[in-house]
Design a protein around this motif. Structure first.
Motif, PDB file in Angstrom:
ATOM      1  N   THR A  18      90.850 -35.916  10.125  1.00  0.00           N
ATOM      2  CA  THR A  18      90.717 -36.961  11.535  1.00  0.00           C
ATOM      3  C   THR A  18      91.718 -37.984  10.882  1.00  0.00           C
ATOM      4  OG1 THR A  18      89.314 -38.371  12.640  1.00  0.00           O
ATOM      5  CG2 THR A  18      88.664 -38.079  10.352  1.00  0.00           C
ATOM      6  N   ILE A  19      92.327 -38.684  11.873  1.00  0.00           N
ATOM      7  CA  ILE A  19      93.132 -39.911  11.829  1.00  0.00           C
ATOM      8  C   ILE A  19      93.062 -40.461  13.173  1.00  0.00           C
ATOM      9  CG2 ILE A  19      95.304 -38.598  12.679  1.00  0.00           C
ATOM     10  CD1 ILE A  19      96.686 -40.093  10.548  1.00  0.00           C
ATOM     11  N   THR A  20      93.312 -41.778  13.131  1.00  0.00           N
ATOM     12  CA  THR A  20      93.220 -42.673  14.230  1.00  0.00           C
ATOM     13  C   THR A  20      94.448 -43.556  14.472  1.00  0.00           C
ATOM     14  OG1 THR A  20      90.697 -43.155  13.800  1.00  0.00           O
ATOM     15  CG2 THR A  20      91.914 -44.870  15.230  1.00  0.00           C
ATOM     16  N   LEU A  21      94.732 -43.344  15.812  1.00  0.00           N
ATOM     17  CA  LEU A  21      96.007 -44.041  16.268  1.00  0.00           C
ATOM     18  C   LEU A  21      95.253 -45.452  16.700  1.00  0.00           C
ATOM     19  CD1 LEU A  21      98.760 -45.058  17.272  1.00  0.00           C
ATOM     20  CD2 LEU A  21      98.458 -43.668  19.256  1.00  0.00           C
ATOM     21  N   SER A  22      95.403 -46.737  16.166  1.00  0.00           N
ATOM     22  CA  SER A  22      94.931 -47.769  16.666  1.00  0.00           C
ATOM     23  C   SER A  22      95.314 -48.315  17.689  1.00  0.00           C
ATOM     24  CB  SER A  22      94.952 -49.058  15.395  1.00  0.00           C
ATOM     25  OG  SER A  22      94.439 -50.216  15.769  1.00  0.00           O
ATOM     26  N   ARG A  23      94.240 -48.801  18.640  1.00  0.00           N
ATOM     27  CA  ARG A  23      94.489 -49.617  19.813  1.00  0.00           C
ATOM     28  C   ARG A  23      94.293 -51.183  19.492  1.00  0.00           C
ATOM     29  NH1 ARG A  23      98.481 -47.030  21.726  1.00  0.00           N
ATOM     30  NH2 ARG A  23      98.246 -45.089  22.496  1.00  0.00           N
ATOM     31  N   ASN A  24      93.949 -51.458  18.238  1.00  0.00           N
ATOM     32  CA  ASN A  24      93.998 -52.923  18.071  1.00  0.00           C
ATOM     33  C   ASN A  24      95.120 -53.584  17.649  1.00  0.00           C
ATOM     34  OD1 ASN A  24      90.882 -52.665  18.782  1.00  0.00           O
ATOM     35  ND2 ASN A  24      90.686 -51.555  16.592  1.00  0.00           N
ATOM     36  N   ASP A  25      94.907 -54.680  17.318  1.00  0.00           N
ATOM     37  CA  ASP A  25      96.333 -55.569  16.892  1.00  0.00           C
ATOM     38  C   ASP A  25      96.300 -56.146  15.286  1.00  0.00           C
ATOM     39  OD1 ASP A  25      96.975 -55.781  19.552  1.00  0.00           O
ATOM     40  OD2 ASP A  25      95.948 -57.792  19.682  1.00  0.00           O
ATOM     41  N   GLU A  26      95.915 -54.854  14.444  1.00  0.00           N
ATOM     42  CA  GLU A  26      95.860 -55.195  13.016  1.00  0.00           C
ATOM     43  C   GLU A  26      97.408 -55.583  12.506  1.00  0.00           C
ATOM     44  OE1 GLU A  26      92.854 -51.519  13.327  1.00  0.00           O
ATOM     45  OE2 GLU A  26      94.750 -52.179  14.424  1.00  0.00           O
ATOM     46  N   VAL A  27      98.413 -54.809  13.055  1.00  0.00           N
ATOM     47  CA  VAL A  27      99.581 -55.597  12.368  1.00  0.00           C
ATOM     48  C   VAL A  27     100.454 -55.882  13.458  1.00  0.00           C
ATOM     49  CG1 VAL A  27      99.351 -53.647  10.611  1.00  0.00           C
ATOM     50  CG2 VAL A  27     100.728 -53.076  12.877  1.00  0.00           C
ATOM     51  N   LYS A  28     100.221 -56.462  14.720  1.00  0.00           N
ATOM     52  CA  LYS A  28     101.121 -56.799  15.609  1.00  0.00           C
ATOM     53  C   LYS A  28     101.864 -58.279  15.185  1.00  0.00           C
ATOM     54  CE  LYS A  28     100.386 -53.988  18.899  1.00  0.00           C
ATOM     55  NZ  LYS A  28     101.262 -52.827  18.596  1.00  0.00           N
ATOM     56  N   ALA A  29     101.340 -58.877  14.319  1.00  0.00           N
ATOM     57  CA  ALA A  29     102.021 -60.215  13.666  1.00  0.00           C
ATOM     58  C   ALA A  29     103.280 -59.849  12.804  1.00  0.00           C
ATOM     59  CB  ALA A  29     100.965 -60.828  12.990  1.00  0.00           C
ATOM     60  N   ILE A  30     103.223 -58.437  12.438  1.00  0.00           N
ATOM     61  CA  ILE A  30     104.310 -58.136  11.736  1.00  0.00           C
ATOM     62  C   ILE A  30     105.221 -57.008  12.570  1.00  0.00           C
ATOM     63  CG2 ILE A  30     104.934 -56.615   9.684  1.00  0.00           C
ATOM     64  CD1 ILE A  30     102.080 -57.659   8.472  1.00  0.00           C
ATOM     65  N   THR A  31     104.682 -56.139  13.145  1.00  0.00           N
ATOM     66  CA  THR A  31     105.561 -55.235  14.001  1.00  0.00           C
ATOM     67  C   THR A  31     104.827 -54.768  15.372  1.00  0.00           C
ATOM     68  OG1 THR A  31     106.438 -53.008  13.678  1.00  0.00           O
ATOM     69  CG2 THR A  31     104.430 -53.331  12.755  1.00  0.00           C
ATOM     70  N   ASP A  32     105.479 -54.461  16.222  1.00  0.00           N
ATOM     71  CA  ASP A  32     105.071 -53.680  17.340  1.00  0.00           C
ATOM     72  C   ASP A  32     104.776 -52.109  17.353  1.00  0.00           C
ATOM     73  OD1 ASP A  32     104.845 -55.944  18.607  1.00  0.00           O
ATOM     74  OD2 ASP A  32     106.656 -55.979  19.573  1.00  0.00           O
ATOM     75  N   LEU A  33     105.287 -51.572  16.031  1.00  0.00           N
ATOM     76  CA  LEU A  33     105.336 -50.214  16.044  1.00  0.00           C
ATOM     77  C   LEU A  33     103.787 -49.734  15.934  1.00  0.00           C
ATOM     78  CD1 LEU A  33     107.906 -49.785  13.081  1.00  0.00           C
ATOM     79  CD2 LEU A  33     108.058 -49.098  15.297  1.00  0.00           C
ATOM     80  N   PRO A  34     103.287 -48.621  16.411  1.00  0.00           N
ATOM     81  CA  PRO A  34     102.062 -47.964  16.420  1.00  0.00           C
ATOM     82  C   PRO A  34     101.507 -47.850  14.778  1.00  0.00           C
ATOM     83  CG  PRO A  34     103.765 -46.489  17.530  1.00  0.00           C
ATOM     84  CD  PRO A  34     104.299 -47.565  16.956  1.00  0.00           C
ATOM     85  N   PHE A  35     100.090 -48.165  14.722  1.00  0.00           N
ATOM     86  CA  PHE A  35      99.645 -48.434  13.359  1.00  0.00           C
ATOM     87  C   PHE A  35      98.405 -47.143  13.472  1.00  0.00           C
ATOM     88  CE2 PHE A  35      96.092 -50.160  10.643  1.00  0.00           C
ATOM     89  CZ  PHE A  35      96.998 -50.132   9.608  1.00  0.00           C
ATOM     90  N   ILE A  36      98.370 -46.230  12.306  1.00  0.00           N
ATOM     91  CA  ILE A  36      97.589 -45.435  12.027  1.00  0.00           C
ATOM     92  C   ILE A  36      96.625 -45.569  11.151  1.00  0.00           C
ATOM     93  CG2 ILE A  36      98.665 -43.354  13.357  1.00  0.00           C
ATOM     94  CD1 ILE A  36      99.705 -42.452  10.720  1.00  0.00           C
ATOM     95  N   LYS A  37      95.364 -45.299  11.112  1.00  0.00           N
ATOM     96  CA  LYS A  37      94.401 -45.749  10.097  1.00  0.00           C
ATOM     97  C   LYS A  37      93.090 -44.561  10.212  1.00  0.00           C
ATOM     98  CE  LYS A  37      91.566 -48.381  13.499  1.00  0.00           C
ATOM     99  NZ  LYS A  37      91.084 -49.661  13.817  1.00  0.00           N
ATOM    100  N   TRP A  38      92.206 -44.648   9.093  1.00  0.00           N
ATOM    101  CA  TRP A  38      91.092 -43.760   9.357  1.00  0.00           C
ATOM    102  C   TRP A  38      91.576 -42.461   9.015  1.00  0.00           C
ATOM    103  CZ3 TRP A  38      85.723 -45.438  11.474  1.00  0.00           C
ATOM    104  CH2 TRP A  38      85.649 -46.931  11.246  1.00  0.00           C
ATOM    105  N   PHE A  39      92.463 -42.016   8.181  1.00  0.00           N
ATOM    106  CA  PHE A  39      92.852 -40.650   7.889  1.00  0.00           C
ATOM    107  C   PHE A  39      91.916 -40.216   6.739  1.00  0.00           C
ATOM    108  CE2 PHE A  39      96.467 -38.253   5.768  1.00  0.00           C
ATOM    109  CZ  PHE A  39      96.202 -37.096   6.337  1.00  0.00           C
ATOM    110  N   ALA A  40      91.389 -39.012   6.938  1.00  0.00           N
ATOM    111  CA  ALA A  40      90.591 -38.421   6.091  1.00  0.00           C
ATOM    112  C   ALA A  40      90.625 -36.869   6.236  1.00  0.00           C
ATOM    113  CB  ALA A  40      89.204 -38.732   6.336  1.00  0.00           C
TER     114      ALA A  40
END
Length: 177
Positions: A65-87
């Motif tokens: 599994t992997i998640t494409l975040s729809r939250n703003d974890e990295v928005k202060a640094i970049t507008d690029l998509p952020f993936i998380k919770w890879f397992a």
């Protein structure tokens, strides 16, 4: 053996909790404060409904599994998509499932569906093999920091998934500055 990719639904929450919890055992041993490492069923459901959670199934069983975040974890640094919770479930590791899922998300979701030039993810320097694994896959550190929570140096990594679009965006940004 049949393999398929799809977006997870709340009906997958129990299996995703199992896959994630088992896969993140080393994260807990390293005392890294990653939300996915101790996520309960409610947090898994929230992750599925608030983000885009993707899975790889082998013979009808979720193995990664992997998640494409729809939250703003990295928005202060970049507008690029952020993936998380890879397992990848530990019983299925070493079979290439993680590589297949990550490649599919990078290309099919990030590049083709989202139309993004690159993707980001975060990892800890303290983890013995994650940073080198991502670097072998073409990720490069664009920011390193220590948040003071015991995780040590964390890296925000970026991988360019559409070189032409990335180059065009870089030129436009340079011209705008």
């Amino acid at each position: 053996m049949s393999e398929s990719f799809r977006q997870a639904g709340v009906e997958d929450a129990e299996r995703l909790r199992e896959v994630t919890y088992e896969a993140y055992s080393l994260i807990r041993e390293l005392k890294l404060n990653w939300p996915a490492a101790n996520a309960g069923l409610d947090q898994i459901r929230d992750n599925i409904t608030q983000n885009e959670c993707y899975v790889l199934e082998a013979d009808g069983v979720i193995v990664a599994t992997i998640t494409l975040s729809r939250n703003d974890e990295v928005k202060a640094i970049t507008d690029l998509p952020f993936i998380k919770w890879f397992a990848v479930h530990p019983g299925e590791q070493g079979k290439g499932y993680g590589d297949k899922l990550l490649t599919w998300v990078e290309n099919t979701i990030i590049r083709d569906k989202e139309g993004a030039a690159a993707v980001t993810l975060g990892t800890a320097e303290k983890h013995p093999w994650l940073l080198p694994m991502y670097q072998r896959r073409g990720y490069e550190s664009i920011r390193s920091f220590d948040s003071g929570n015991g995780d040590g140096t964390m890296h925000l990594l970026r991988k360019i998934v559409n070189p032409e679009l990335f180059e065009k965006a870089s030129k436009e940004q340079t011209t705008a500055n």
